[in-house]
Design a protein around this motif. Structure first.
Motif, mmCIF file in Angstrom:
data_model
loop_
_atom_site.group_PDB
_atom_site.id
_atom_site.type_symbol
_atom_site.label_atom_id
_atom_site.label_comp_id
_atom_site.label_asym_id
_atom_site.label_seq_id
_atom_site.Cartn_x
_atom_site.Cartn_y
_atom_site.Cartn_z
ATOM 1 N N SER A 139 0.809 -0.913 -0.107
ATOM 2 C CA SER A 139 0.207 -0.494 -0.114
ATOM 3 C C SER A 139 0.991 1.479 -0.324
ATOM 4 N N GLU A 140 -0.194 2.428 -0.655
ATOM 5 C CA GLU A 140 0.995 3.836 -0.690
ATOM 6 C C GLU A 140 -0.059 4.984 -0.272
ATOM 7 N N PRO A 141 0.957 5.676 0.819
ATOM 8 C CA PRO A 141 -0.693 6.843 0.783
ATOM 9 C C PRO A 141 -0.683 7.632 -0.143
ATOM 10 N N ASP A 142 0.431 7.621 -1.510
ATOM 11 C CA ASP A 142 -0.322 8.490 -2.312
ATOM 12 C C ASP A 142 -1.346 7.579 -4.001
ATOM 13 N N ASP A 147 -6.675 -1.061 -6.039
ATOM 14 C CA ASP A 147 -6.444 -1.202 -7.571
ATOM 15 C C ASP A 147 -5.306 -1.686 -7.775
ATOM 16 N N ALA A 148 -4.615 -2.711 -7.230
ATOM 17 C CA ALA A 148 -3.108 -2.813 -7.144
ATOM 18 C C ALA A 148 -1.443 -1.923 -8.059
ATOM 19 N N THR A 149 -2.979 -1.635 -9.564
ATOM 20 C CA THR A 149 -2.510 -1.493 -10.766
ATOM 21 C C THR A 149 -1.557 -0.209 -10.290
ATOM 22 N N HIS A 195 -1.449 -5.393 -15.968
ATOM 23 C CA HIS A 195 -1.186 -6.363 -14.935
ATOM 24 C C HIS A 195 0.156 -7.323 -15.347
ATOM 25 N N ARG A 196 1.766 -6.446 -16.529
ATOM 26 C CA ARG A 196 2.462 -6.974 -15.783
ATOM 27 C C ARG A 196 3.744 -5.685 -16.316
ATOM 28 N N GLN A 254 -2.265 -11.089 -6.246
ATOM 29 C CA GLN A 254 -3.638 -11.832 -6.547
ATOM 30 C C GLN A 254 -3.294 -13.247 -5.564
ATOM 31 N N ALA A 255 -1.836 -14.310 -5.642
ATOM 32 C CA ALA A 255 -2.080 -15.627 -5.293
ATOM 33 C C ALA A 255 -2.050 -15.691 -3.693
ATOM 34 N N ARG A 256 -1.287 -14.931 -3.553
ATOM 35 C CA ARG A 256 -1.059 -14.012 -2.104
ATOM 36 C C ARG A 256 -2.857 -14.177 -0.645
ATOM 37 N N LEU A 257 -3.312 -14.272 -2.120
ATOM 38 C CA LEU A 257 -4.425 -13.297 -1.041
ATOM 39 C C LEU A 257 -4.879 -14.367 -0.927
#
Length: 413
Positions: A139-142, A147-149, A195-196, A254-257
């Motif tokens: 996660s990022e503050p900015d 949306d992980a992308t 996604h890459r 995604q696999a981690r989740l």
């Protein structure tokens, strides 16, 4: 019943329950006294004592179904581990005693599957043995990190190193005394397909250029290890620290989740079970208007609804775990997203009822309920907010009827 617990799973569950009764519950008071002494970033000595006992009984790394020969742990399926995770959720530090605590559990899964032999040799062993802790920097503050992308920390290749520049926050546990490793996701190729564009790296916390910034609290609570902002300024790590392949970071995230959501949800059910127990105990002890609270129709309704909802929630999670074990995480995506939405909401409501039954005491530090309340509310944001999961579930359902359905606008995918 479509799933069945194995004999080994039942044996480990019974052992875990017995350990909780004999060692964990009696140590709660000591744990919080020692935590007060060592502070939020320290390590209460009682945890190490309990860890040694748990490891000696084979109650160790229960969450990881795939282990190489010689690695310490118990090879349990998701279905078998789920009710154990529920038991651990009843006491905040129990998961750590069994070396099943997040975010280490998810990081161990990533390292186990995607790390090079050199990285595994340096970091996986100490994590599996419980010698060190790790944090997950995504996660990022900015950026709208739901949306992980959108993740924008820059990862630039420079010869035989990667250089990291950017800011993260909610790197849970990163300030813990024993945290030595960060698993970091960043943008390595902004010109690649959406996604890459991202990659993941194993980054030692003592790498030059890493420093801590702001230290957010969660509903006023400062948890062990904190949720700090981590600032990366020209942080250089060897290319060997790449996890998986370049551009594979989104897929790894995604696999981690998948397994993590099973663990989160079952721990939440453990929280709800304990909240229900506290609710009932309180209702039997407190008298108002000539009778105990347990005699009041409203309280009885809350108790009945809580029992029904907890049991339904448990079956939903076990169904998702069964699908993960039998058809895989991808095929179980709707159910995994579904439990992530449903379970925290259900468990939050149970805790809220327990707070109400306790009256003013329920919002103080004199019961565990206020902290439970904060944790369950936070879980609706952790690993992605409810709204994102609902959108994904709806999209899959619509595509069953229209395979060509796409969302319009910049969020299409």
């Amino acid at each position: 019943m479509p799933y069945e617990f194995s004999a080994e799973g039942r044996r480990v569950l019974e052992s875990a329950q017995r350990f909780m009764d004999q060692h964990i519950y009696p140590s709660e008071g000591r744990y919080y006294e020692e935590l007060e002494e060592v502070g939020p970033f320290g390590h209460p000595p009682v945890v190490d004592e309990l860890k040694a006992k748990a490891a000696a009984e084979g109650l160790w790394n229960l969450f990881l179904p795939e282990l190489e020969p010689g690695q310490p742990g118990t090879r349990l399926s998701n279905v078998d581990y789920a009710p154990i995770s529920e038991q651990l959720g009843k006491v905040w530090f129990a998961s750590e005693v069994f070396n099943c605590q997040p975010p280490d559990s998810g990081n161990i899964e990533i390292l186990n599957q995607y790390a090079t032999p050199a990285v595994k040799g340096r970091w996986l062993g100490p994590l599996l043995s419980g010698e060190i802790r790790s944090a997950y920097s995504m996660s990022e503050p900015d950026a709208a990190s739901s949306d992980a992308t959108n993740i924008d920390l820059r990862i630039t290749r420079d010869g035989d190193h990667y250089v990291l520049d950017g800011r993260k926050w909610f790197s849970s546990g990163a300030k813990a005394q024993r945290c030595k490793l960060l698993v970091v996701m960043g943008r390595s190729n902004p010109d690649a397909p959406r996604h890459r564009q991202h990659s993941m790296l194993a980054v030692p916390l003592d790498t030059p250029g890493i420093e801590f910034g702001a230290l957010p609290t969660v509903f006023g609570y400062q948890e062990r290890g904190g949720h700090p902002e981590v600032i990366f300024r020209e942080v250089r790590v060897p290319v060997d620290n790449l996890l998986g392949e370049e551009g594979g970071g989104f897929a790894i995230a995604q696999a981690r989740l998948g397994p993590g959501r099973i663990h989160h949800c079952m721990r939440a059910i453990g929280v709800a079970e304990r909240a229900l127990e506290l609710m009932i105990t309180r209702s039997l002890r407190r008298r108002t208007f000539g009778s105990t609270l347990a005699h009041k129709g409203t309280i009885q309704q809350w108790i009945a609804e809580s029992r029904i909802n907890i049991d339904m929630a448990r079956q939903y999670v076990l169904h998702a775990a069964h699908l993960m074990d039998t058809v895989g995480n991808k095929e179980a995506a709707t159910e995994i997203g579904g439990i992530k939405v449903a379970i925290p909401e259900i468990c939050f409501e149970v805790v809220d009822r327990a707070v109400q039954v306790h009256g003013a005491a329920g919002v103080t530090q004199f019961t565990p309920l206020a902290y439970m309340y904060a944790k369950m509310r936070t879980l609706r944001l952790a690993d992605g907010p409810d709204e994102v999961h609902k959108m994904s579930i709806a999209r899959r359902e619509i595509r069953k009827h229209d395979p060509n359905f796409r969302l319009s606008g910049p969020s299409r995918g």
